[in-house]
Design an enzyme around this catalytic site. Structure first.
Site, PDB file in Angstrom:
ATOM      1  N   ASN A 104      -7.500   3.874   5.671  1.00  0.00           N
ATOM      2  CA  ASN A 104      -7.499   2.432   5.428  1.00  0.00           C
ATOM      3  C   ASN A 104      -6.058   1.956   5.265  1.00  0.00           C
ATOM      4  O   ASN A 104      -5.190   2.717   4.829  1.00  0.00           O
ATOM      5  CB  ASN A 104      -8.276   2.112   4.147  1.00  0.00           C
ATOM      6  CG  ASN A 104      -8.375   0.622   3.879  1.00  0.00           C
ATOM      7  OD1 ASN A 104      -8.593  -0.177   4.814  1.00  0.00           O
ATOM      8  ND2 ASN A 104      -8.207   0.214   2.642  1.00  0.00           N
ATOM      9  N   HIS A 106      -3.933  -1.077   3.262  1.00  0.00           N
ATOM     10  CA  HIS A 106      -4.123  -2.030   2.173  1.00  0.00           C
ATOM     11  C   HIS A 106      -2.811  -2.785   1.954  1.00  0.00           C
ATOM     12  O   HIS A 106      -1.743  -2.172   1.901  1.00  0.00           O
ATOM     13  CB  HIS A 106      -4.534  -1.293   0.896  1.00  0.00           C
ATOM     14  CG  HIS A 106      -4.771  -2.214  -0.250  1.00  0.00           C
ATOM     15  ND1 HIS A 106      -5.908  -2.984  -0.358  1.00  0.00           N
ATOM     16  CD2 HIS A 106      -4.004  -2.531  -1.316  1.00  0.00           C
ATOM     17  CE1 HIS A 106      -5.834  -3.721  -1.450  1.00  0.00           C
ATOM     18  NE2 HIS A 106      -4.693  -3.473  -2.055  1.00  0.00           N
ATOM     19  N   SER A 133       0.229  -0.127   2.203  1.00  0.00           N
ATOM     20  CA  SER A 133      -0.006   1.313   2.049  1.00  0.00           C
ATOM     21  C   SER A 133      -1.102   1.751   3.010  1.00  0.00           C
ATOM     22  O   SER A 133      -2.101   1.042   3.189  1.00  0.00           O
ATOM     23  CB  SER A 133      -0.508   1.634   0.637  1.00  0.00           C
ATOM     24  OG  SER A 133       0.331   1.091  -0.351  1.00  0.00           O
ATOM     25  N   ASP A 142      -9.761   1.487  -2.892  1.00  0.00           N
ATOM     26  CA  ASP A 142      -8.314   1.434  -2.640  1.00  0.00           C
ATOM     27  C   ASP A 142      -7.565   2.474  -3.480  1.00  0.00           C
ATOM     28  O   ASP A 142      -6.377   2.299  -3.792  1.00  0.00           O
ATOM     29  CB  ASP A 142      -7.751   0.027  -2.930  1.00  0.00           C
ATOM     30  CG  ASP A 142      -8.360  -1.033  -2.017  1.00  0.00           C
ATOM     31  OD1 ASP A 142      -8.646  -0.723  -0.858  1.00  0.00           O
ATOM     32  OD2 ASP A 142      -8.542  -2.167  -2.482  1.00  0.00           O
TER      33      ASP A 142
HETATM   34  C1  GRF Z   1      -4.483  -6.794   6.556  1.00  0.00           C
HETATM   35  O1  GRF Z   1      -3.550  -7.355   5.670  1.00  0.00           O
HETATM   36  C2  GRF Z   1      -5.036  -5.521   5.972  1.00  0.00           C
HETATM   37  O2  GRF Z   1      -4.120  -4.798   5.238  1.00  0.00           O
HETATM   38  C3  GRF Z   1      -6.106  -6.058   5.069  1.00  0.00           C
HETATM   39  O3  GRF Z   1      -6.687  -7.137   5.778  1.00  0.00           O
HETATM   40  C4  GRF Z   1      -5.719  -7.665   6.694  1.00  0.00           C
HETATM   41  C5  GRF Z   1      -6.358  -7.584   8.051  1.00  0.00           C
HETATM   42  O4  GRF Z   1      -5.597  -8.200   9.032  1.00  0.00           O
HETATM   43  N1  GRF Z   1      -7.020  -5.031   4.659  1.00  0.00           N
HETATM   44  P1  GRF Z   1      -5.970  -8.012  10.580  1.00  0.00           P
HETATM   45  O5  GRF Z   1      -7.446  -8.332  10.741  1.00  0.00           O
HETATM   46  O6  GRF Z   1      -5.661  -6.598  10.966  1.00  0.00           O
HETATM   47  O7  GRF Z   1      -5.112  -9.019  11.286  1.00  0.00           O
END
Ligand code: GRF
Length: 202
Positions: A104, A106, A133, A142
């Site tokens: 994932n 985050h 991260s 997370d």
């Molecule tokens: C990103 O900031 C990711 O870290 C978070 O949600 C956002 C998704 O953006 N979990 P995208 O859909 O990849 O543009």
């Protein structure tokens, strides 16, 4: 390696993975979104990657949704399952099944700010830096072992929006890099708390 990417929205991280897939050993077999009509699905179509929508609203329970999701994922026999802006809490059964091959990204410097609204939280705390991260997913939200981070400076006049944009730009560098390590077989999850890169604890 075969990968499945799970999204919920715009899919800019998906795009960065698609753009890097040619130079890393990754074949994206399928993109799954839990929300219909999101832009990430268009990105998959443009790249000729099969995609499907599994709308969580159509399921009675989180468990039922995850069962359907697992069966959809398993059709593609993935070596890696990539959460790219996938905004769903997953059941323990799901996580147990894919633990060690489930990543994932985050938008915070974990362990700071798990959950939502990370950019505003960093600003409100008067932090001078923030970031993103990539971590292995374990049962703690997370909270799985962090593999790598990218940091950005928080300016005095920063808003959550400008900060999010800066962090997102770094996410697009960070995630393909970590996925590349994984596809090279350099990255392992030893247990719930320990990740290794080239057999060194991270
Ligand atoms: C990103 O900031 C990711 O870290 C978070 O949600 C956002 C998704 O953006 N979990 P995208 O859909 O990849 O543009």
């Amino acid at each position: 390696m075969n990968g499945v990417v799970l999204i919920s929205g715009g899919g800019s991280n998906l795009q960065s993975i698609i753009d890097s897939a040619g130079r890393i050993n990754l074949s994206i077999q399928c993109v799954v979104s839990n929300r219909p009509n999101v832009y990430g699905l268009k990105r998959a179509a443009k790249a000729n990657i099969p995609s499907c929508v599994l709308d969580h609203n159509l399921f009675e329970s989180r468990g039922d949704f995850d069962q359907a999701l697992m069966s959809m994922i398993d059709d593609h026999h993935p070596d890696i399952v990539i959460l790219a802006g996938f905004m769903r809490i997953l059941t323990d059964e799901f996580i147990n099944k894919y633990q060690g091959r489930l990543l994932n990204i985050h938008p915070s410097l974990l362990p700071k700010y798990p959950g939502l609204n990370t950019h505003q939280q960093a600003i409100d705390a008067n932090d001078t830096s923030h970031g993103a991260s990539v971590h292995f997913v374990t049962k703690t939200l997370d909270g799985g072992p962090v593999i790598a981070q990218k940091e950005v400076k928080i300016n005095p006049e920063e808003s959550a929006e400008t900060l999010a944009a800066k962090v997102l730009k770094q996410e697009h560098v960070l995630y393909p890099e970590v996925i590349h390590w994984y596809t090279q077989g350099r990255l392992k999850l030893l247990n719930d708390t320990t990740a290794t890169l080239d057999e060194q604890v991270i």
